[in-house]
Design a protein around this motif. Structure first.
Motif, PDB file in Angstrom:
ATOM      1  N   GLN A 246       0.848  -1.192   0.000  1.00  0.00           N
ATOM      2  CA  GLN A 246       0.000   0.000   0.000  1.00  0.00           C
ATOM      3  C   GLN A 246       0.887   1.247   0.000  1.00  0.00           C
ATOM      4  O   GLN A 246       1.908   1.287   0.689  1.00  0.00           O
ATOM      5  CB  GLN A 246      -0.909   0.035   1.230  1.00  0.00           C
ATOM      6  CG  GLN A 246      -1.896  -1.118   1.323  1.00  0.00           C
ATOM      7  CD  GLN A 246      -2.744  -1.025   2.585  1.00  0.00           C
ATOM      8  OE1 GLN A 246      -3.053   0.071   3.050  1.00  0.00           O
ATOM      9  NE2 GLN A 246      -3.114  -2.174   3.131  1.00  0.00           N
ATOM     10  N   ILE A 247       0.461   2.234  -0.775  1.00  0.00           N
ATOM     11  CA  ILE A 247       1.213   3.486  -0.800  1.00  0.00           C
ATOM     12  C   ILE A 247       0.914   4.269   0.479  1.00  0.00           C
ATOM     13  O   ILE A 247      -0.247   4.470   0.838  1.00  0.00           O
ATOM     14  CB  ILE A 247       0.841   4.333  -2.033  1.00  0.00           C
ATOM     15  CG1 ILE A 247       1.237   3.594  -3.319  1.00  0.00           C
ATOM     16  CG2 ILE A 247       1.516   5.698  -1.969  1.00  0.00           C
ATOM     17  CD1 ILE A 247       0.796   4.311  -4.588  1.00  0.00           C
TER      18      ILE A 247
ATOM     19  N   LEU B 286       3.962   9.571   6.898  1.00  0.00           N
ATOM     20  CA  LEU B 286       5.177   9.003   7.487  1.00  0.00           C
ATOM     21  C   LEU B 286       5.908  10.022   8.357  1.00  0.00           C
ATOM     22  O   LEU B 286       6.315   9.726   9.488  1.00  0.00           O
ATOM     23  CB  LEU B 286       6.109   8.496   6.381  1.00  0.00           C
ATOM     24  CG  LEU B 286       5.631   7.251   5.618  1.00  0.00           C
ATOM     25  CD1 LEU B 286       6.546   6.977   4.428  1.00  0.00           C
ATOM     26  CD2 LEU B 286       5.610   6.042   6.541  1.00  0.00           C
ATOM     27  N   THR B 287       6.069  11.219   7.821  1.00  0.00           N
ATOM     28  CA  THR B 287       6.802  12.235   8.583  1.00  0.00           C
ATOM     29  C   THR B 287       6.049  12.638   9.847  1.00  0.00           C
ATOM     30  O   THR B 287       6.657  12.879  10.898  1.00  0.00           O
ATOM     31  CB  THR B 287       7.045  13.482   7.718  1.00  0.00           C
ATOM     32  OG1 THR B 287       5.796  13.956   7.199  1.00  0.00           O
ATOM     33  CG2 THR B 287       7.981  13.166   6.564  1.00  0.00           C
ATOM     34  N   LYS B 288       4.733  12.677   9.744  1.00  0.00           N
ATOM     35  CA  LYS B 288       3.947  13.060  10.915  1.00  0.00           C
ATOM     36  C   LYS B 288       4.057  12.008  12.013  1.00  0.00           C
ATOM     37  O   LYS B 288       4.222  12.333  13.196  1.00  0.00           O
ATOM     38  CB  LYS B 288       2.489  13.261  10.517  1.00  0.00           C
ATOM     39  CG  LYS B 288       1.614  13.744  11.671  1.00  0.00           C
ATOM     40  CD  LYS B 288       0.200  14.035  11.195  1.00  0.00           C
ATOM     41  CE  LYS B 288      -0.650  14.545  12.355  1.00  0.00           C
ATOM     42  NZ  LYS B 288      -2.034  14.850  11.945  1.00  0.00           N
TER      43      LYS B 288
ATOM     44  N   GLY C 173       5.942  11.838  -5.961  1.00  0.00           N
ATOM     45  CA  GLY C 173       5.100  12.932  -5.502  1.00  0.00           C
ATOM     46  C   GLY C 173       4.056  12.538  -4.480  1.00  0.00           C
ATOM     47  O   GLY C 173       3.289  13.386  -4.014  1.00  0.00           O
ATOM     48  N   ILE C 174       4.007  11.246  -4.139  1.00  0.00           N
ATOM     49  CA  ILE C 174       2.969  10.792  -3.193  1.00  0.00           C
ATOM     50  C   ILE C 174       3.600  10.220  -1.919  1.00  0.00           C
ATOM     51  O   ILE C 174       3.383  10.714  -0.820  1.00  0.00           O
ATOM     52  CB  ILE C 174       2.056   9.732  -3.840  1.00  0.00           C
ATOM     53  CG1 ILE C 174       1.387  10.300  -5.094  1.00  0.00           C
ATOM     54  CG2 ILE C 174       1.001   9.276  -2.823  1.00  0.00           C
ATOM     55  CD1 ILE C 174       0.550   9.290  -5.847  1.00  0.00           C
ATOM     56  N   GLY C 175       4.384   9.144  -2.099  1.00  0.00           N
ATOM     57  CA  GLY C 175       4.969   8.516  -0.923  1.00  0.00           C
ATOM     58  C   GLY C 175       5.730   7.254  -1.277  1.00  0.00           C
ATOM     59  O   GLY C 175       6.317   7.149  -2.357  1.00  0.00           O
TER      60      GLY C 175
END
Length: 290
Positions: free
Chosen positions: A235-236, A242-244, A282-284
């Motif tokens: 899953q993307i 992730l950073t949060k 651009g997404i993850g």
């Protein structure tokens, strides 16, 4: 042939000893109760005979509580206190029962004490008041309470449950020691939770990967990132998410830290072609697993 555990014999001996003690205590207690009821019933019979009554019944002697008994009569009767003292004392002495006891004569109507006295093996502690006065004809109950009873086994009937509980605790304690000493280290390790990632075993609680008995230590951030990927395989996961979860909650500026740790995880996992961390531009990122 199986070898007997060194504590097994000790456990058997302790439990056997406790069983023997409690069995003896129960037998002695039952004997005391039975003998006391017989003696007190005979004392009641003698009181009726002294009251010139040879036909009315003595009701069953009751054990109100340990070493506390009650004598009741079918019909009202008239008492001379000295007769009560003499009859009960001679009956108890004949059966070699305790010489320390308290007697209370209660009126059935209001349960008030019509007469009472206390006998003690130490004569100066014996109290016998007003022995020469008659009690009027009425319904009476005679209570006899034995004082300072010592059962030969060393403890009373009420102590038996505590001894049994102690025995169970001893047994559980030895079982615990046996289990803790016999449990191999490898068995303890096998109980740790882990996830399968291709040919790797991932232990998040220990921050490590294991492959073919080789351990690979992970930093805290690497472990946290991999744990998120493992929870959402194929899953993307957005960069912002992730950073949060990894950094912003701690109030730390991220910059390109995420990309750095992703690169480190890729290097660690590169030996297994069935798993890879791919970039969704651009997404993850996504952990792909075949």
């Amino acid at each position: 042939m199986k070898h007997q555990h060194p504590y097994t014999k000790t456990i058997i001996i302790v439990l056997s000893f406790l069983f023997m003690i409690t069995s003896c205590a129960k037998k002695e207690s039952n004997h005391f109760v039975g003998m006391t009821k017989v003696v007190l019933r005979e004392a009641g019979n003698q009181l009726l005979l002294r009251n010139l009554d040879s036909t009315s019944l003595i009701l069953p002697v009751k054990e109100i509580e340990p070493y506390f008994y009650s004598i009741s009569f079918e019909k009202p009767l008239r008492f001379e206190p000295s007769n009560i003292v003499t009859v009960i004392d001679s009956s108890l002495n004949l059966a070699s029962l305790s010489k320390n006891y308290r007697v209370e004569v209660l009126q059935c109507a209001d349960r008030e004490v019509a007469y009472s006295y206390e006998m003690n093996v130490e004569e100066e502690r014996t109290i016998i008041p007003c022995a020469g006065r008659f009690l009027p004809e009425a319904c009476y109950t005679i209570n006899i309470q034995f004082l300072d009873i010592v059962v030969p086994s060393g403890f009373r009937k009420k102590h038996v449950p505590y001894v049994l509980v102690f025995g169970v605790l001893v047994y559980v304690f030895f079982l615990y020691i046996r289990k803790s000493k016999s449990q191999p280290i490898s068995e303890e390790k096998s109980t740790l939770s882990y996830s399968i990632i291709g040919s790797f075993q991932f232990y998040p609680e220990q921050s490590k990967l294991v492959k073919s008995a080789t351990e690979i230590s992970l930093s805290k951030k690497e472990c946290e990132l991999l744990e998120i990927f493992v929870a959402h395989p194929n899953q993307i996961i957005k960069r912002d998410d992730l950073t949060k979860k990894i950094w912003e909650d701690n109030g730390v500026f991220v910059g390109r830290s995420l990309d750095t740790y992703i690169s480190k995880l890729r290097k660690i996992l590169k030996d297994d072609d069935s798993i890879r961390i791919t970039n969704a531009h651009g997404i993850g990122y996504k952990l792909e697993m075949d």
